[in-house]
Design an enzyme around this catalytic site. Structure first.
Site, PDB file in Angstrom:
ATOM      1  CG  HIS A 143      -1.837   1.355   1.157  1.00 15.10           C
ATOM      2  ND1 HIS A 143      -3.289   1.253   0.456  1.00 15.10           N
ATOM      3  CD2 HIS A 143      -1.788   2.568   1.783  1.00 15.10           C
ATOM      4  CE1 HIS A 143      -3.596   2.466   0.747  1.00 15.10           C
ATOM      5  NE2 HIS A 143      -2.962   3.275   1.412  1.00 15.10           N
ATOM      6  CB  SER A 144       0.933   4.395   0.261  1.00 12.65           C
ATOM      7  OG  SER A 144       1.551   5.557   0.159  1.00 12.65           O
ATOM      8  CG  LEU A 145       7.282   3.507   0.944  1.00  5.09           C
ATOM      9  CD1 LEU A 145       7.987   3.747  -0.216  1.00  5.09           C
ATOM     10  CD2 LEU A 145       7.749   3.990   2.242  1.00  5.09           C
ATOM     11  CB  SER A 148      -3.306  -1.003  -2.173  1.00  4.76           C
ATOM     12  OG  SER A 148      -4.292  -0.303  -1.475  1.00  4.76           O
TER      13      SER A 148
END
Length: 259
Positions: free
Chosen positions: A93-95, A121
């Protein structure tokens, strides 16, 4: 080479011999493996879920956090390679999505098994840089940005003692994210499943759709009603959707002819 004890600290659970497929999960900036607590119970029994714990947080709070994408990916590769004797997928997710992407590319470079699917995500495609870096800001300004992003609990932000404890990890994660540059390379061959939040100001739909440039495989996108942290707030939608992806893969394994 990392010691066995050090390598085990990256994985909260040791991979099981009975796994038909393994899902390695990477957290967002400032997050830890606990983000994925309860995921195992949401998925088919044939799937082993293995959150990866980065140094500097939760049970590794006393360790020095890593500030370089390359260093982080090299360390993660040492941890997962011994467990690639089964098909696997990467979730981030993200990073965490960009770390997962770079981990897949590194595994390809060193001749290891590739993920059956990359699940990303809440993340811009890796070639799209962070438009407003904050990792270099003085502490007070950095904390204001953390509050705006709403990913750090207010109880931490309001406590000078707690924020001083967490600042090195938070600043390291944002440094990894914001100094990362996606070096041009051939696309991955695995399919990509992407999830986005309809109210996410950090990753717009068109920025998520741009993941299509990084694989020759199929890319599917599902937008979830939520902000950047729908990975926590909309688990009721996200987990069934990820479970569907995993169930489809497990069913394909069952349908394969026996050798």
């Amino acid at each position: 080479m990392q010691s066995a004890t050090k390598m085990n600290s990256w994985l909260l659970n040791y991979p099981k011999a009975g796994d038909q497929i393994r899902l390695f999960c990477l957290p967002y900036a400032g997050g830890g493996a606990s983000v994925y607590r309860g995921w195992q119970e949401a998925f088919p029994a044939e799937v082993g879920v293995y959150p990866l714990q980065l140094p500097g947080r939760e049970n590794r709070i006393s360790e020095q956090p890593i500030c370089s994408m390359q260093e982080l990916v090299y360390a993660l590769a040492e941890v997962v390679i011994p467990h690639l004797d089964r098909p696997f997928m990467l979730f981030g997710h993200s990073l965490g999505a960009r770390i997962a992407f770079e981990l897949a590319r590194h595994l390809r470079r060193v001749g290891e098994r590739q993920p059956s699917r990359l699940i990303v995500s809440g993340s811009r495609a890796p070639h799209i840089p962070e438009p407003k870096p904050v990792h270099h800001l003085p502490d007070d300004a950095f904390i204001r940005e953390l509050r705006r992003l709403a990913g750090t609990p207010e109880t931490i932000l309001e406590s000078r003692e707690l924020i001083n404890l967490f600042l090195p990890m938070l600043r390291a994660d944002f440094t990894v994210d914001e100094t990362y540059s996606c070096v041009e390379d051939k696309p991955l061959s695995c399919p990509i499943t992407a999830f986005g939040g309809t109210k996410d100001t950090e990753a717009a739909q068109e920025e998520i759709e741009a993941w299509q440039f990084h694989t020759t495989g199929n890319v599917s996108l599902e937008m979830i009603d939520g902000d950047h942290f729908f990975v926590q707030t909309r688990r009721d939608i996200l987990l069934p959707a990820v479970s569907t992806v995993l169930r489809q893969y497990v069913s394909q394994l069952v349908d394969l002819p026996q050798q």
